[in-house]
Design an enzyme around this catalytic site. Sequence first.
Site, PDB file in Angstrom:
ATOM      1  N   GLY A   1       0.835  -1.202   0.000  1.00 55.97           N
ATOM      2  CA  GLY A   1       0.000   0.000   0.000  1.00 55.97           C
ATOM      3  C   GLY A   1       0.865   1.245   0.000  1.00 55.97           C
ATOM      4  O   GLY A   1       1.987   1.264  -0.518  1.00 55.97           O
ATOM      5  N   SER A   2       0.336   2.290   0.640  1.00 64.14           N
ATOM      6  CA  SER A   2       0.970   3.609   0.539  1.00 64.14           C
ATOM      7  C   SER A   2       2.346   3.688   1.189  1.00 64.14           C
ATOM      8  O   SER A   2       3.084   4.634   0.946  1.00 64.14           O
ATOM      9  CB  SER A   2       0.064   4.670   1.153  1.00 64.14           C
ATOM     10  OG  SER A   2      -1.152   4.693   0.450  1.00 64.14           O
ATOM     11  N   THR A   3       2.684   2.714   2.050  1.00 60.37           N
ATOM     12  CA  THR A   3       4.021   2.770   2.635  1.00 60.37           C
ATOM     13  C   THR A   3       5.074   2.706   1.527  1.00 60.37           C
ATOM     14  O   THR A   3       6.191   3.165   1.697  1.00 60.37           O
ATOM     15  CB  THR A   3       4.269   1.598   3.607  1.00 60.37           C
ATOM     16  OG1 THR A   3       4.091   0.368   2.895  1.00 60.37           O
ATOM     17  CG2 THR A   3       3.300   1.630   4.771  1.00 60.37           C
ATOM     18  N   TYR A   4       4.656   2.155   0.377  1.00 55.45           N
ATOM     19  CA  TYR A   4       5.596   2.000  -0.731  1.00 55.45           C
ATOM     20  C   TYR A   4       5.891   3.336  -1.416  1.00 55.45           C
ATOM     21  O   TYR A   4       6.806   3.432  -2.227  1.00 55.45           O
ATOM     22  CB  TYR A   4       5.020   1.003  -1.739  1.00 55.45           C
ATOM     23  CG  TYR A   4       6.054   0.387  -2.661  1.00 55.45           C
ATOM     24  CD1 TYR A   4       6.995  -0.516  -2.187  1.00 55.45           C
ATOM     25  CD2 TYR A   4       6.090   0.731  -4.003  1.00 55.45           C
ATOM     26  CE1 TYR A   4       7.942  -1.073  -3.029  1.00 55.45           C
ATOM     27  CE2 TYR A   4       7.038   0.170  -4.858  1.00 55.45           C
ATOM     28  CZ  TYR A   4       7.959  -0.725  -4.353  1.00 55.45           C
ATOM     29  OH  TYR A   4       8.901  -1.277  -5.194  1.00 55.45           O
ATOM     30  N   LYS A   5       5.094   4.371  -1.094  1.00 65.33           N
ATOM     31  CA  LYS A   5       5.288   5.663  -1.761  1.00 65.33           C
ATOM     32  C   LYS A   5       6.658   6.259  -1.442  1.00 65.33           C
ATOM     33  O   LYS A   5       7.137   7.141  -2.169  1.00 65.33           O
ATOM     34  CB  LYS A   5       4.172   6.636  -1.366  1.00 65.33           C
ATOM     35  CG  LYS A   5       2.836   6.265  -2.032  1.00 65.33           C
ATOM     36  CD  LYS A   5       1.672   7.078  -1.501  1.00 65.33           C
ATOM     37  CE  LYS A   5       0.376   6.636  -2.170  1.00 65.33           C
ATOM     38  NZ  LYS A   5      -0.826   7.140  -1.471  1.00 65.33           N
TER      39      LYS A   5
END
Lengths: 384, 641
Positions: free
Chosen positions: B332-336
């Site tokens: 999810g957004s942690t990958y941003k």
Amino acid sequence: MGALRAEPARFHDWTTKSVRVVWNVFDVQLVLYALLLAIVGLMMAFTNSSGASPLASGTTFSRGLLWLGVAIIMFTVATALDYHWLKTFAWPLYLVNIGLLLISLFLGSGVGDVNRWVTIFGLQFQFSEIAKVLMIVVLANFLAARQDSLNSVWTVAGACVLAAPPLLLVLVQPDLGTSLVFGAILFGTLFLSGVSLPWIGLLAAAVVAAVPIAWSHVLKDYQKQRLLSFLDPTADPQGSGYQLVQSQIAVGSGGVGGKGLTNGSQGQLDFLPEQSTDFVFATLAEELGFVGGVAVLLLFCALLWRILLAGWRADDPFGVIFAGGLASMILFQVLVNIGMVIGIMPVTGIPLPFITHGGASLVSIAVGLGILQSINLRQSKPRW
Amino acid sequence: MTDIVLGTAPPRSRLLPRFLIFGLVVVLIAGVLATRLFDLQVARGGHYAGLARSNRITLQPIRSPRGLITDREGRPLVRNVPSFVVKVRAADLPYSQRATVVGRLAELLGIPPAEITAALDRNAGSRFDLIRIANDVPQQVARVIAEEHLDLPGVAVTVEARRDYTYGPLVSHVLGFTGAISAEEYETRRPDGYLTDDIIGKAGVEATYEKELRGAYGVEQVERDASGRTLSILQTVRDAKPGNSLELTLDVGIQRRAEKALRWATDLVGLKRGVVLVMNPQTGEILAMVSLPTYDNNLFARGISAGDYQKLLTDPDRPLLNHAISEQYPPGSTYKVVTGTGGLADGRITPRTKLDTKAYLEIGSYKYWEWNKRGWGPLDIYDGFGHSSDTFFFQVAGMLGIDRLAHWGRQFGFGARTGIELPGEAKGIIPTNEWKEDLFGQRVFAGETFQAGIGQGYNAVTPLQVLNAYAALANGGRLLQPQVVRRVLDPRGRVVREFEPRVIHRVDVDPQVLRTMRVAARRVLTIRHTSNLVELPIVVAGKSGTAQFGIRDRQGRLPYHSWFAAFVPRDPRPKAGDPDGYRAVARDDSELAVLAFAYDSRTKGNAAVEIVKYFLQLEYKLDVDLRNHDLVKRGNFYQSN
């Protein structure tokens, strides 16, 4: 004794001789010692069949009886046949021999990758046992034909070439023990063929030189482990080392008189591995004691004496050499098997003639002794 | 005897010496064999008779004490306690008595006779092998069996050390457990001196550090009686060498607090699985590793019953699995953090670049929605990361392309095992054109690149990978191998191996870029994307994630996992000159990074943020309680946002 004129060039048929003549040249002692040894073997089969009724089908004892019957028939047939025929059949026999070993290799079953047994008529059969006797016939025939060139290197080389295929086929089964027996047969036949000693010495030196190569390239790990464990039984406490320790306890605890048949605690309580096959002598020594062990040794000595005597009397080189091969085979097996049990020889799977349970071993020795008896019967030389 | 022999008889006279030599050899060999028989049977017969009659000689191993394990503060995590074990040596148990003996044993031990028979038959090894029938037998039962040894031939009661795990389920995923060696393990371990009835590390550091912990067994020669009891030790062939001890990087205190925080949320919502990881970003030391559901490793050490084991195996939430390393989930957004770092590093954007964020981006007729369905207008990297704007990172991902994005993913350690010394670590998936062509025969579509930029689609990671990526961000770009073992000590307490950080690689980027991303991670809190977390009286930076997975429900919504990865500067107290804490996080001195992962959370707020918040309150002994119980209730995150 009547006048018995004989020309080696002519076939003799025993039916042309009177029974008395035949009886005179028939070596009763040879048969007697062999039968006594076979009876000892049956006693060991009996002791290892404890529990169930020994005569019930499928026990070691009942199978032993069956095979003894077969062996006696084979002995009689081999005695009746004129051994000179063997010379005619030597080469076909050699091919049959190799064929049998190939069959064992491809169709055989065994433990793990060991292809020693072939099952026929529901009975497991080790063709390599038969191969030993056929090998003696083939080698004796070859060396007998080369009596004029005994000092030629080609005589020795030819014998080696003949012995090599069966030896290697057995070695890749893998059955190190039997291939060593082939080696012993080769030496025995060469020795009594009269081949000049330097050549035999050279061959022996070559074998010694080949040992390190065989050690690193031919032998499998478990074989090496077994061979070494006799030097240091503690090296492999769970495996063959344990077996050796147990085997020596069994032999030693037999004492002078033994514990009596079926009373050996080591064998009977299954402490002793393979007590009915390669380690059968341990049970024998435990239950029959030093007296029994020495008696068996003396029986073997007497048998070997009769075999060598038959060779000495033989009036053709084939007979002499055949006796040499048979004697060296039995002697080598006795030495290695008993030596292994009492801890002075490495562990190799070599049966003790007559006593280890195995139909093939018994039958092939019976055939060998039958041929020897046939040699006895067809001598032109008077007894002395 | 006057007959004349015709023909060519062999030259017997020439062979005479050879016949004599042959005969001599026969006599000689018979003599040697007879002499040896005499020696064994007559000279030493009494000695051997004694051994065979009542005693038997055997070589038996001397087991070495297994090494101990402590946490970083020296708290013992495992003890070796004596326990009674019942074994049977088939060779000593006559077949005729087998049924009786098995029946009596079953009665005493309270296990079905069939189970004992099965254990005996299962042994493929030698008849001389001891076969383990029951572990951890009560002393009372052990005494009865020992007393009845004459009626129970082949049965042996021995005292063996068994592992007793002080904290049980709390650290079972890291410690693992020991158990009886399996047939396959025995085959491969045999050359190392393992026995058929041996004990071996099965999971966790018990397995990875098996070699250190085990030590080396010795050998002794003993006399034993018919029922296998040792009567006397004849000689020690080789002494046993005790195993080395391990000092873990774990701190039981931190582990407890991490578990407490996670359990608070799981109990409140009924979360099925969750992970909390705490690490020192400067060294890679794992300070806490909690994976729920967990199991009690003492069950295994005692010899787990078939029923208990079946229950653990069939549990759909797989308690035996360490979810922190063995399972992979969409990040999810942690990958941003990867997408943002990549965009900055490759010069696609600068810290001042503003990208327009709208309700959605369109590729063909397909719409890629902003998570709030509205967008925020033009945003820079700080606010884009702060709001976790999907359309912002769609655009950055589009500029990078899938292969460049994957490059930056690998730079942060995704798509590769971190190399933590625990068994069963998963690798994760980072999609590239090549990867997709191998698998599906197609290149990655533009829309899939968008998805990859926000950690959805094909991306799959382990919680440990996410934490490790944020640790690399926090420490200024060193991607470290996470470690669980701090030191190896020999039995006398001398250090055999000292701790040393292991750098996998340096993230190939200007430190300035990571500094920007750290400030952006602080912005996540100050922009209040993570509700009231910013109100904690310490400076924290981090990134949340809501990762969709699985199948849409009737309203067309997907279930999702919650993530939160955070780090705390070395001096987290707010400073007057740094009201928002940006300067504090700009430094790369963090000594604490923490990650929470809540599987299939479906909570109103981000459950992982709440878990981290509670953990930090406990860890820093903060005098506030900002937990928002309401946010952790079941509900749909999308409805409330």
